[in-house]
Write an enzyme that holds these catalytic residues in place. Structure first.
Site, mmCIF file in Angstrom:
data_model
loop_
_atom_site.group_PDB
_atom_site.id
_atom_site.type_symbol
_atom_site.label_atom_id
_atom_site.label_comp_id
_atom_site.label_asym_id
_atom_site.label_seq_id
_atom_site.Cartn_x
_atom_site.Cartn_y
_atom_site.Cartn_z
ATOM 1 N N HIS A 100 9.607 -96.020 107.112
ATOM 2 C CA HIS A 100 9.623 -94.559 107.114
ATOM 3 C C HIS A 100 9.848 -94.049 105.696
ATOM 4 O O HIS A 100 10.515 -94.669 104.888
ATOM 5 C CB HIS A 100 10.677 -93.996 108.070
ATOM 6 N N HIS A 102 11.105 -90.774 103.520
ATOM 7 C CA HIS A 102 11.875 -89.532 103.554
ATOM 8 C C HIS A 102 11.233 -88.524 102.608
ATOM 9 O O HIS A 102 11.025 -88.828 101.429
ATOM 10 C CB HIS A 102 13.313 -89.762 103.071
#
Length: 144
Positions: A100, A102
């Protein structure tokens, strides 16, 4: 992956505040909201971290970041910058082992901070060159 919280979010088994979705990525507000608008961009295909990406997945995922980042910035006139962070491995503070990215909007008065330690005094030309040569050698191996 059945036990992956992000896979469950992508599949709709766990609710999220989705800001963007297409065939490659799912983007949603990070529950922590380190700063307002803090968004996670995750590949829909489960991949543990950046080390597991192939060139095609990297191109597809990273190509979507500017569009989502621009939308976040345009959503709030108080946003004055953005950090794009990707943690890989426990030592790098990865806490969910589904890759992931950010997107962390920055505000003039936010309390978010990062510290980059300046270690240049511990390096001389030989030490810089040894680190550089080791990385270059690995890149040459990867290209073969």
């Amino acid at each position: 992956m059945e036990d992956c919280i992000f896979c469950k979010i992508i599949n709709g088994d766990i609710p999220s505040y989705k800001v963007y979705e297409d065939e490659v990525v799912y983007a949603f507000l990070d529950i922590s909201q380190a700063t307002p608008g803090h968004t996670l961009v995750v590949p829909k295909h489960h991949v543990k971290d950046i080390f597991a990406y192939d060139a095609d997945l990297a191109a597809q995922v990273f190509a979507r970041l500017p569009k989502i980042a621009r939308a976040i910035k345009a959503s709030n006139p108080k946003i004055v910058g953005m950090n794009i962070l990707n943690n890989n491995g426990k030592a790098a503070y990865q806490s969910v082992f589904h890759s992931h990215i950010h997107l962390l909007p920055r505000y003039a008065d936010d309390k978010f901070s990062m510290t980059f330690i300046d270690n240049q005094e511990a390096y001389d030309e030989a030490k810089y060159q040894a680190v550089c040569d080791a990385i270059v050698a690995q890149l040459a191996n990867e290209n073969n």
